[in-house]
Design a protein around this motif. Structure first.
Motif, PDB file in Angstrom:
ATOM      1  N   LEU A   1      -7.011  -8.307  -5.057  1.00  0.00           N
ATOM      2  CA  LEU A   1      -5.835  -7.446  -5.170  1.00  0.00           C
ATOM      3  C   LEU A   1      -6.227  -5.973  -5.214  1.00  0.00           C
ATOM      4  CD1 LEU A   1      -2.763  -7.654  -5.392  1.00  0.00           C
ATOM      5  CD2 LEU A   1      -3.035  -7.620  -7.858  1.00  0.00           C
ATOM      6  N   LEU A   2      -7.264  -5.643  -5.934  1.00  0.00           N
ATOM      7  CA  LEU A   2      -7.757  -4.273  -6.001  1.00  0.00           C
ATOM      8  C   LEU A   2      -8.267  -3.808  -4.635  1.00  0.00           C
ATOM      9  CD1 LEU A   2      -8.409  -1.806  -7.784  1.00  0.00           C
ATOM     10  CD2 LEU A   2     -10.634  -2.849  -8.209  1.00  0.00           C
ATOM     11  N   ALA A   3      -8.969  -4.667  -3.919  1.00  0.00           N
ATOM     12  CA  ALA A   3      -9.481  -4.320  -2.591  1.00  0.00           C
ATOM     13  C   ALA A   3      -8.337  -4.054  -1.619  1.00  0.00           C
ATOM     14  CB  ALA A   3     -10.385  -5.427  -2.067  1.00  0.00           C
TER      15      ALA A   3
ATOM     16  N   THR B   1      -4.104   2.172   0.309  1.00  0.00           N
ATOM     17  CA  THR B   1      -4.088   3.565  -0.137  1.00  0.00           C
ATOM     18  C   THR B   1      -4.937   4.441   0.770  1.00  0.00           C
ATOM     19  OG1 THR B   1      -3.770   2.834  -2.416  1.00  0.00           O
ATOM     20  CG2 THR B   1      -4.540   5.089  -2.092  1.00  0.00           C
ATOM     21  N   ALA B   2      -6.127   3.981   1.129  1.00  0.00           N
ATOM     22  CA  ALA B   2      -6.995   4.755   2.018  1.00  0.00           C
ATOM     23  C   ALA B   2      -6.358   4.929   3.393  1.00  0.00           C
ATOM     24  CB  ALA B   2      -8.353   4.073   2.145  1.00  0.00           C
ATOM     25  N   GLN B   3      -5.734   3.898   3.893  1.00  0.00           N
ATOM     26  CA  GLN B   3      -5.070   3.977   5.190  1.00  0.00           C
ATOM     27  C   GLN B   3      -3.909   4.976   5.142  1.00  0.00           C
ATOM     28  OE1 GLN B   3      -3.373   0.273   6.471  1.00  0.00           O
ATOM     29  NE2 GLN B   3      -3.220   0.929   8.589  1.00  0.00           N
ATOM     30  N   SER B   4      -3.130   4.957   4.100  1.00  0.00           N
ATOM     31  CA  SER B   4      -2.005   5.883   3.962  1.00  0.00           C
ATOM     32  C   SER B   4      -2.491   7.322   3.836  1.00  0.00           C
ATOM     33  CB  SER B   4      -1.166   5.524   2.743  1.00  0.00           C
ATOM     34  OG  SER B   4      -0.613   4.254   2.901  1.00  0.00           O
ATOM     35  N   LEU B   5      -3.543   7.547   3.051  1.00  0.00           N
ATOM     36  CA  LEU B   5      -4.079   8.898   2.912  1.00  0.00           C
ATOM     37  C   LEU B   5      -4.645   9.409   4.232  1.00  0.00           C
ATOM     38  CD1 LEU B   5      -5.791   8.704  -0.582  1.00  0.00           C
ATOM     39  CD2 LEU B   5      -3.777  10.032   0.045  1.00  0.00           C
ATOM     40  N   TRP B   6      -5.324   8.537   4.974  1.00  0.00           N
ATOM     41  CA  TRP B   6      -5.872   8.934   6.272  1.00  0.00           C
ATOM     42  C   TRP B   6      -4.748   9.354   7.219  1.00  0.00           C
ATOM     43  CZ3 TRP B   6     -10.372  10.177   8.362  1.00  0.00           C
ATOM     44  CH2 TRP B   6     -10.444  10.243   9.739  1.00  0.00           C
TER      45      TRP B   6
END
Length: 105
Positions: A6-8, A14-19
């Motif tokens: 779940l954390l992964a 989150t990383a995809q959205s920030l990118w």
């Protein structure tokens, strides 16, 4: 193990959205919307207001305190399965500005 998975997934989303947020910019004029996408290979998309068919808006629960929405712009002649333009986090006033330009005000 379940918490780790779940954390992964959370970190990946989150990383995809920030990118996506930091690799996109836009310019609004009275004739069209210009979207710039990419970091290394820039792509420019021009969307004249007369080609816009639908503007969808989404407001996630964590966007509400900031009066921020996600805009999805669909155009005539575009792919029917995905939006031509996606603006992940913009102020609500931008939607009102785009609508006023679309109506010729």
């Amino acid at each position: 193990f379940g918490i780790l998975v779940l954390l992964a997934v959370f970190l990946f989303v989150t990383a995809q959205s920030l990118w996506k947020y930091f690799s996109q910019s836009y310019q609004i004029s009275s004739e069209k919307i210009i979207l710039y996408q990419g970091v290394f290979r820039k792509r420019e998309t021009d969307i004249p207001y007369e080609r816009i068919q639908t503007i969808k808006q989404r407001q996630w629960f964590f966007f509400k305190p900031f009066n921020t929405i996600q805009l999805l712009i669909e155009t005539a002649g575009g792919d029917s399965t995905k939006a031509e333009a996606s603006m992940p986090a913009v102020n609500f006033e931008l939607l009102e500005l785009i609508e006023s330009y679309r109506q010729g005000e």
